[in-house]
Design a protein around this motif. Structure first.
Motif, PDB file in Angstrom:
ATOM      1  N   THR A  56      13.196   8.976   3.505  1.00 56.48           N
ATOM      2  CA  THR A  56      13.945   8.180   2.544  1.00 56.48           C
ATOM      3  C   THR A  56      13.271   6.825   2.391  1.00 56.48           C
ATOM      4  OG1 THR A  56      16.033   9.259   3.117  1.00 56.48           O
ATOM      5  CG2 THR A  56      16.170   7.130   2.012  1.00 56.48           C
ATOM      6  N   LEU A  57      12.962   6.458   1.139  1.00 56.69           N
ATOM      7  CA  LEU A  57      12.400   5.152   0.813  1.00 56.69           C
ATOM      8  C   LEU A  57      13.388   4.426  -0.095  1.00 56.69           C
ATOM      9  CD1 LEU A  57       8.672   6.141   0.070  1.00 56.69           C
ATOM     10  CD2 LEU A  57       9.714   5.518   2.256  1.00 56.69           C
ATOM     11  N   TYR A  58      14.016   3.364   0.440  1.00 49.87           N
ATOM     12  CA  TYR A  58      15.072   2.634  -0.253  1.00 49.87           C
ATOM     13  C   TYR A  58      14.566   1.262  -0.730  1.00 49.87           C
ATOM     14  CZ  TYR A  58      19.189   5.321   1.443  1.00 49.87           C
ATOM     15  OH  TYR A  58      20.137   6.279   1.691  1.00 49.87           O
ATOM     16  N   ASP A  59      15.173   0.755  -1.795  1.00 46.79           N
ATOM     17  CA  ASP A  59      15.143  -0.667  -2.173  1.00 46.79           C
ATOM     18  C   ASP A  59      13.793  -1.335  -1.996  1.00 46.79           C
ATOM     19  OD1 ASP A  59      17.775  -0.358  -2.757  1.00 46.79           O
ATOM     20  OD2 ASP A  59      18.527  -1.414  -1.001  1.00 46.79           O
ATOM     21  N   SER A  60      12.875  -1.029  -2.894  1.00 47.56           N
ATOM     22  CA  SER A  60      11.574  -1.682  -2.905  1.00 47.56           C
ATOM     23  C   SER A  60      10.837  -1.580  -1.573  1.00 47.56           C
ATOM     24  CB  SER A  60      11.710  -3.166  -3.308  1.00 47.56           C
ATOM     25  OG  SER A  60      12.242  -3.280  -4.614  1.00 47.56           O
ATOM     26  N   THR A  61      11.001  -0.457  -0.908  1.00 51.81           N
ATOM     27  CA  THR A  61      10.191  -0.215   0.290  1.00 51.81           C
ATOM     28  C   THR A  61       8.709  -0.217  -0.092  1.00 51.81           C
ATOM     29  OG1 THR A  61      11.781   0.914   1.675  1.00 51.81           O
ATOM     30  CG2 THR A  61       9.521   1.622   1.886  1.00 51.81           C
ATOM     31  N   TYR A  62       8.421   0.323  -1.269  1.00 48.85           N
ATOM     32  CA  TYR A  62       7.052   0.297  -1.789  1.00 48.85           C
ATOM     33  C   TYR A  62       7.082  -0.440  -3.122  1.00 48.85           C
ATOM     34  CZ  TYR A  62       2.726   2.077  -3.925  1.00 48.85           C
ATOM     35  OH  TYR A  62       1.503   2.190  -4.554  1.00 48.85           O
ATOM     36  N   ILE A  63       6.257  -1.478  -3.250  1.00 50.68           N
ATOM     37  CA  ILE A  63       6.296  -2.311  -4.460  1.00 50.68           C
ATOM     38  C   ILE A  63       5.104  -2.044  -5.384  1.00 50.68           C
ATOM     39  CG2 ILE A  63       7.651  -4.137  -3.379  1.00 50.68           C
ATOM     40  CD1 ILE A  63       5.079  -5.697  -2.909  1.00 50.68           C
ATOM     41  N   GLY A  64       4.316  -1.016  -5.067  1.00 52.21           N
ATOM     42  CA  GLY A  64       3.183  -0.654  -5.921  1.00 52.21           C
ATOM     43  C   GLY A  64       3.626   0.136  -7.134  1.00 52.21           C
ATOM     44  N   GLU A  65       2.651   0.438  -8.000  1.00 48.03           N
ATOM     45  CA  GLU A  65       2.947   1.110  -9.268  1.00 48.03           C
ATOM     46  C   GLU A  65       2.631   2.602  -9.235  1.00 48.03           C
ATOM     47  OE1 GLU A  65       0.695  -1.029 -12.145  1.00 48.03           O
ATOM     48  OE2 GLU A  65       1.931  -2.853 -12.015  1.00 48.03           O
ATOM     49  N   GLU A  66       1.769   3.024  -8.319  1.00 47.87           N
ATOM     50  CA  GLU A  66       1.358   4.428  -8.284  1.00 47.87           C
ATOM     51  C   GLU A  66       1.539   5.003  -6.885  1.00 47.87           C
ATOM     52  OE1 GLU A  66      -2.346   7.148  -9.853  1.00 47.87           O
ATOM     53  OE2 GLU A  66      -2.822   5.267  -8.820  1.00 47.87           O
ATOM     54  N   MET A  67       2.010   6.244  -6.832  1.00 44.58           N
ATOM     55  CA  MET A  67       2.229   6.914  -5.559  1.00 44.58           C
ATOM     56  C   MET A  67       1.627   8.316  -5.643  1.00 44.58           C
ATOM     57  SD  MET A  67       5.799   7.025  -3.442  1.00 44.58           S
ATOM     58  CE  MET A  67       6.672   8.084  -4.589  1.00 44.58           C
ATOM     59  N   VAL A  68       0.932   8.726  -4.569  1.00 43.42           N
ATOM     60  CA  VAL A  68       0.216  10.000  -4.592  1.00 43.42           C
ATOM     61  C   VAL A  68       0.530  10.796  -3.332  1.00 43.42           C
ATOM     62  CG1 VAL A  68      -2.041  11.110  -4.703  1.00 43.42           C
ATOM     63  CG2 VAL A  68      -1.662   8.961  -5.931  1.00 43.42           C
ATOM     64  N   GLU A  94       0.839  -1.201   0.000  1.00 41.43           N
ATOM     65  CA  GLU A  94       0.000   0.000   0.000  1.00 41.43           C
ATOM     66  C   GLU A  94       0.873   1.249   0.000  1.00 41.43           C
ATOM     67  OE1 GLU A  94      -2.726  -0.111   3.243  1.00 41.43           O
ATOM     68  OE2 GLU A  94      -3.523  -2.088   2.720  1.00 41.43           O
ATOM     69  N   ASP A  95       0.418   2.271  -0.703  1.00 43.48           N
ATOM     70  CA  ASP A  95       1.162   3.525  -0.824  1.00 43.48           C
ATOM     71  C   ASP A  95       1.438   4.114   0.566  1.00 43.48           C
ATOM     72  OD1 ASP A  95       2.222   5.966  -1.438  1.00 43.48           O
ATOM     73  OD2 ASP A  95       0.516   6.683  -2.609  1.00 43.48           O
ATOM     74  N   PRO A  96       2.726   4.209   0.978  1.00 46.32           N
ATOM     75  CA  PRO A  96       3.040   4.728   2.323  1.00 46.32           C
ATOM     76  C   PRO A  96       2.793   6.221   2.458  1.00 46.32           C
ATOM     77  CG  PRO A  96       5.066   4.357   1.100  1.00 46.32           C
ATOM     78  CD  PRO A  96       3.950   3.811   0.243  1.00 46.32           C
ATOM     79  N   MET A  97       2.715   6.936   1.322  1.00 43.99           N
ATOM     80  CA  MET A  97       2.556   8.386   1.385  1.00 43.99           C
ATOM     81  C   MET A  97       1.230   8.780   2.050  1.00 43.99           C
ATOM     82  SD  MET A  97       5.357   9.401   0.278  1.00 43.99           S
ATOM     83  CE  MET A  97       6.663   9.449  -0.926  1.00 43.99           C
ATOM     84  N   ALA A  98       0.201   7.955   1.880  1.00 43.77           N
ATOM     85  CA  ALA A  98      -1.103   8.266   2.466  1.00 43.77           C
ATOM     86  C   ALA A  98      -1.022   8.386   3.975  1.00 43.77           C
ATOM     87  CB  ALA A  98      -2.108   7.185   2.074  1.00 43.77           C
ATOM     88  N   THR A  99      -0.100   7.647   4.588  1.00 41.02           N
ATOM     89  CA  THR A  99       0.107   7.716   6.035  1.00 41.02           C
ATOM     90  C   THR A  99       1.140   8.756   6.413  1.00 41.02           C
ATOM     91  OG1 THR A  99      -0.497   5.390   6.351  1.00 41.02           O
ATOM     92  CG2 THR A  99       0.874   6.409   8.047  1.00 41.02           C
ATOM     93  N   LEU A 100       2.285   8.714   5.742  1.00 39.64           N
ATOM     94  CA  LEU A 100       3.423   9.548   6.144  1.00 39.64           C
ATOM     95  C   LEU A 100       3.179  11.029   5.905  1.00 39.64           C
ATOM     96  CD1 LEU A 100       6.284   7.239   4.770  1.00 39.64           C
ATOM     97  CD2 LEU A 100       5.437   7.415   7.121  1.00 39.64           C
ATOM     98  N   GLU A 101       2.348  11.360   4.917  1.00 38.14           N
ATOM     99  CA  GLU A 101       2.115  12.777   4.621  1.00 38.14           C
ATOM    100  C   GLU A 101       1.333  13.483   5.731  1.00 38.14           C
ATOM    101  OE1 GLU A 101      -0.061  12.899   0.999  1.00 38.14           O
ATOM    102  OE2 GLU A 101      -1.953  12.201   1.867  1.00 38.14           O
ATOM    103  N   LYS A 102       0.761  12.718   6.669  1.00 39.84           N
ATOM    104  CA  LYS A 102      -0.015  13.309   7.765  1.00 39.84           C
ATOM    105  C   LYS A 102       0.838  13.601   8.996  1.00 39.84           C
ATOM    106  CE  LYS A 102      -4.449  11.132   6.519  1.00 39.84           C
ATOM    107  NZ  LYS A 102      -4.139  10.073   5.557  1.00 39.84           N
ATOM    108  N   LEU A 103       2.125  13.231   8.976  1.00 41.38           N
ATOM    109  CA  LEU A 103       2.973  13.447  10.153  1.00 41.38           C
ATOM    110  C   LEU A 103       3.367  14.924  10.212  1.00 41.38           C
ATOM    111  CD1 LEU A 103       5.225  10.246  10.058  1.00 41.38           C
ATOM    112  CD2 LEU A 103       2.926  10.573  10.993  1.00 41.38           C
TER     113      LEU A 103
END
Length: 571
Positions: free
Chosen positions: A464-476, A448-457
């Motif tokens: 920093t997101l390294y080495d396939s931390t997110y394996i999805g195709e779309e990020m928002v 799942e896109d981590p930005m949906a959670t992290l953008e609220k901090l």
């Protein structure tokens, strides 16, 4: 005041630094009489230097800023003469130098302050007077590092010579440059730049008993200087500060180090020592021990004996001579502990470090010690202000592991977190403490896109997101997301194809790094709204991606998105 100000700014000859220094001086004066006194004294100084041209007038203005300093601030300013030209000094280490020499008095400390807090106030005073240039920690507050402007450094050297404050020996050249810094052999500080094949000890025997601080810079030195130094080291009976930087060919720190019983500060930073002697345990007055060497260091298990130690910087990699975990249980006065590794140190020792203000810890291979780390970070009775934790383990996947992760994320003293390993599901944003400012995830394999959670901090400044931390195709990244983010790095997100940024997202972003995201089609259009962006670094991306950003030979079709960015690098 306006009339006096116009009169006083004249001798600055339009030089911005001189005007800033004068402004920094006047901001500490609050009455008309104070301003008149400054005006009268400036005229007196300028009268003495009349006839020497504009440069002399500027120097007089700068010199007056020095003479207006209280005595203890003068000592702090002169200390900069010990460092090489254009040298950026870590503020934290500068404070420790001042404290080791007793320049800052215990009487200056308020009830809740540490001596490091007092030292920071001193540097702030010098910065306010524009005598020292400082870089501020954008998220943590306080100062990161500092340096002197060239003209201020000339003033510092001149006054250091007048006061016989320090002596510099530059054996990289054919002659000694002592005439710039000291007029006799009784200076209490010496700063030595070693020659390429440095073996000769450059300090005369007659000076040993006077020296309180010794700085040795061996960045370009290829000789085994320390072998020659062994017979001299024990003679520095009154030495309080010993800084050994850039030694690349030593084996063991000389055993004679244990004879320096008055030593308060010892640093081996940027050096490649392999072994420390057990005589290190004799340095019972040591306050700062910096062992951040560049190699795996063998440490005797005697550090626990240094009961007055306030600041301990361990190497990233080390081992103990007895094979046991490094004991730290005797360090009840410790305020700073860096590179505490639970596989090399006993986590139970933390319970006795009740005076700790700053902790940087690492957990490797398993999570057995994490509950004790969480307990220490969360304990309200200690003095901990900020903690940083790096975790490298196979996974956070089971219910118990994810529960532990949520508990960790809720620690209000957790400032920086780095996790390497699979995370089954990122906890919801409300599980994150509002104090977390820096996050790095590696190989998390989040679906799942981590930005949906992290953008609220609310205070997140670095991500920093390294080495396939997110394996999805779309990020928002949505509008109003990441309100405090300054730095973003996307590295090795191999499945990422589309990235969208809403207008108003990341309103403070200053640096963006994108690398090894081979399927990413283009930069998001929303970057054009981030006017604060100063640096864009695109590395190891497909040629087609980079060509869309090139400005030369006709604009690439995506260049309009980053036209406002002053520093763009396509590697």
């Amino acid at each position: 005041m306006e009339k006096l100000g116009k009169e006083m700014v004249g001798p600055c000859c339009g030089l911005p630094l001189a005007i800033l220094v004068l402004g920094g001086l006047l901001i500490t004066k609050h009455t008309l009489r104070d301003w008149q006194r400054v005006y009268e004294n400036i005229n007196w100084y300028l009268a003495r230097g009349r006839g020497h041209g504009q440069q002399q007038s500027v120097n007089d203005v700068l010199a007056f800023s020095y003479h207006d300093l209280p005595y203890q601030f003068k000592q702090c300013f002169l200390y900069f003469a010990n460092f090489p030209e254009d040298f950026e000094i870590e503020a934290e280490k500068l404070y420790q130098f001042w404290l080791a020499e007793g320049i800052i008095s215990q009487d200056e400390r308020a009830e809740e302050e540490t001596m490091m807090d007092v030292a920071e106030r001193y540097l702030a005073e010098l910065a306010q007077r524009c005598m020292v240039q400082v870089n501020v920690k954008e998220t943590a507050g306080g100062f990161k590092n500092c340096r002197l402007h060239d003209l201020m450094r000339d003033l510092c050297i001149s006054k250091a010579k007048d006061e016989n404050f320090t002596k510099v020996i530059d054996s990289r050249h054919e002659r000694r440059v002592t005439e710039l810094y000291a007029s006799s052999n009784t200076a209490r500080r010496v700063s030595v730049y070693l020659e390429t094949n440095g073996t000769n000890f450059p300090v005369a025997c007659s000076e040993y008993n006077h020296i309180r601080s010794a700085f040795f810079y061996a960045i370009d030195c290829k000789g085994d200087f320390l072998q020659h130094m062994k017979s001299h080291l024990g003679s520095f009976k009154l030495l309080r500060v010993l800084d050994l930087q850039g030694f690349h060919y030593p084996d063991e720190l000389p055993k004679a180090i244990g004879d320096l019983i008055h030593l308060r500060y010892l640093s081996l930073s940027y050096s490649q020592f392999k072994k420390l002697p057990s005589s290190l345990g004799k340095l019972i007055f040591l306050e700062t021990l910096d062992l951040e060497a560049d190699t795996t260091l063998e440490i005797p298990n005697v550090i626990w004996k240094l009961g007055r130690l306030n600041h301990l910087y361990l190497p990233s990699n080390f081992l103990t001579q007895d094979g046991a975990k490094l004991r730290l249980d005797g360090l009840s006065e410790l305020e700073t502990l860096v590179n505490f590794n639970t596989s090399l140190c006993d986590v139970k020792d933390l319970e006795r470090l009740t005076n700790l203000r700053k902790l940087r810890a690492a957990i490797k291979d398993n999570l057995d010690d994490l509950p004790n780390i969480i307990k220490y970070i969360s304990f309200t009775q200690n003095h901990l202000r900020r903690s940083s934790l790096s975790i490298s383990c196979p996974q956070f996947c089971s219910d118990a592991e994810l529960s532990l992760l949520r508990t960790l994320l809720g620690c209000h003293r957790l400032y920086k977190l780095s996790i390497r390993g699979h995370i089954a599901k990122l906890p919801e944003y409300y599980h994150f403490s509002s104090s977390i400012a820096k996050i790095a995830f590696k190989a998390s394999a989040l679906s799942e896109d981590p930005m949906a959670t992290l953008e609220k901090l609310p205070k997140l400044s670095s991500l920093t997101l390294y080495d396939s931390t997110y394996i999805g195709e779309e990020m928002v990244c949505l509008t109003k997301g990441f309100p405090r983010l300054l730095y973003l790095k996307l590295w090795g997100l191999s499945n990422l194809e589309t990235w969208r940024i809403g207008e108003g997202a990341m309103p403070k972003l200053t640096r963006l790094v994108i690398a090894h995201c081979g399927k990413l089609e283009m930069l998001p259009d929303g970057l054009k709204f981030i006017t604060t962006l100063q640096k864009l670094n695109v590395r190891w991306m497909p040629d087609g991606f980079k060509n869309r950003l090139r400005a030369a030979d006709g604009e690439g079709e995506d260049f309009y998105k980053v036209r406002h960015v002053p520093d763009i690098k396509l590697d």
